[in-house]
Design a protein around this motif. Structure first.
Motif, mmCIF file in Angstrom:
data_model
loop_
_atom_site.group_PDB
_atom_site.id
_atom_site.type_symbol
_atom_site.label_atom_id
_atom_site.label_comp_id
_atom_site.label_asym_id
_atom_site.label_seq_id
_atom_site.Cartn_x
_atom_site.Cartn_y
_atom_site.Cartn_z
ATOM 1 N N GLY A 76 0.851 -1.176 0.000
ATOM 2 C CA GLY A 76 0.000 0.000 0.000
ATOM 3 C C GLY A 76 0.885 1.223 0.000
ATOM 4 N N GLY A 77 0.392 2.279 -0.605
ATOM 5 C CA GLY A 77 1.159 3.509 -0.657
ATOM 6 C C GLY A 77 1.183 4.177 0.695
ATOM 7 N N GLN B 79 -9.441 1.651 5.902
ATOM 8 C CA GLN B 79 -10.485 1.375 4.915
ATOM 9 C C GLN B 79 -9.880 1.016 3.560
ATOM 10 N N HIS B 80 -8.872 1.771 3.121
ATOM 11 C CA HIS B 80 -8.210 1.463 1.850
ATOM 12 C C HIS B 80 -7.497 0.118 1.914
ATOM 13 N N LEU C 16 -9.591 -7.112 -0.079
ATOM 14 C CA LEU C 16 -10.712 -7.724 -0.803
ATOM 15 C C LEU C 16 -10.378 -7.909 -2.283
ATOM 16 N N LEU C 17 -9.785 -6.889 -2.875
ATOM 17 C CA LEU C 17 -9.419 -6.977 -4.292
ATOM 18 C C LEU C 17 -8.361 -8.053 -4.514
ATOM 19 N N PRO D 260 -15.241 4.721 -5.351
ATOM 20 C CA PRO D 260 -15.986 4.691 -4.084
ATOM 21 C C PRO D 260 -15.411 3.627 -3.139
ATOM 22 N N PRO D 261 -15.525 3.851 -1.852
ATOM 23 C CA PRO D 261 -15.006 2.877 -0.890
ATOM 24 C C PRO D 261 -15.641 1.503 -1.078
#
Length: 139
Positions: A3-4, A10-11, A17-18, A96-97
């Motif tokens: 992750g950045g 949340q991100h 999930l992705l 969107p989240p």
């Protein structure tokens, strides 16, 4: 998990999930290739023993059908990878989240680019050519 900098919880959950969806699509693609090779081999072996050799066109149709099905999974995987990249990198216009609409937010992936990619041609193209040659020489 990657992750950045500055990604909130949340991100990170969205990315997880992705990643799970991408892994399942890759596994489905692997299983489809295995089934296609196995069933094509069985049909060619049956065609070699039977006098009618009517199973070779079936093996050819099977290879083409599995090619299209695997192409669907590979296209979906590429769409979800694009959505993943957008969630990680697009700070100005994020999706969107928790969206899983890869078709809408992931980008465009053409069917022809997927179906004619090297892995697809190597697996299914070789099977289709081999079955076609068997049909010509044994039929």
């Amino acid at each position: 998990m990657t992750g950045g900098p500055g990604l909130d919880e949340q991100h990170l959950k969205h990315l997880e999930l992705l990643q799970n969806v991408i892994a399942r699509l890759g596994n489905n693609s692997f299983l489809i290739k295995g089934w296609c090779i196995t069933l094509s081999g069985v049909l060619v072996a049956v065609a070699d023993r039977s006098p009618g050799r009517a199973t070779i066109p079936v093996a050819l149709a099977l290879a083409v059908g599995f090619w299209l099905l695997d192409g669907y999974y590979l296209r979906q995987e590429r769409l979800f990878r694009a959505l993943y990249e957008k969630v990680v990198g697009d700070r100005d216009d994020p999706p969107p989240p928790f969206t899983m609409d890869a078709e809408r937010y992931g980008g465009t992936v053409s069917w022809s680019a997927v179906l004619l990619s090297r892995p697809m041609l190597f697996c299914y193209g070789v099977l289709a050519v081999a079955n076609s040659l068997l049909l010509v020489f044994l039929g």
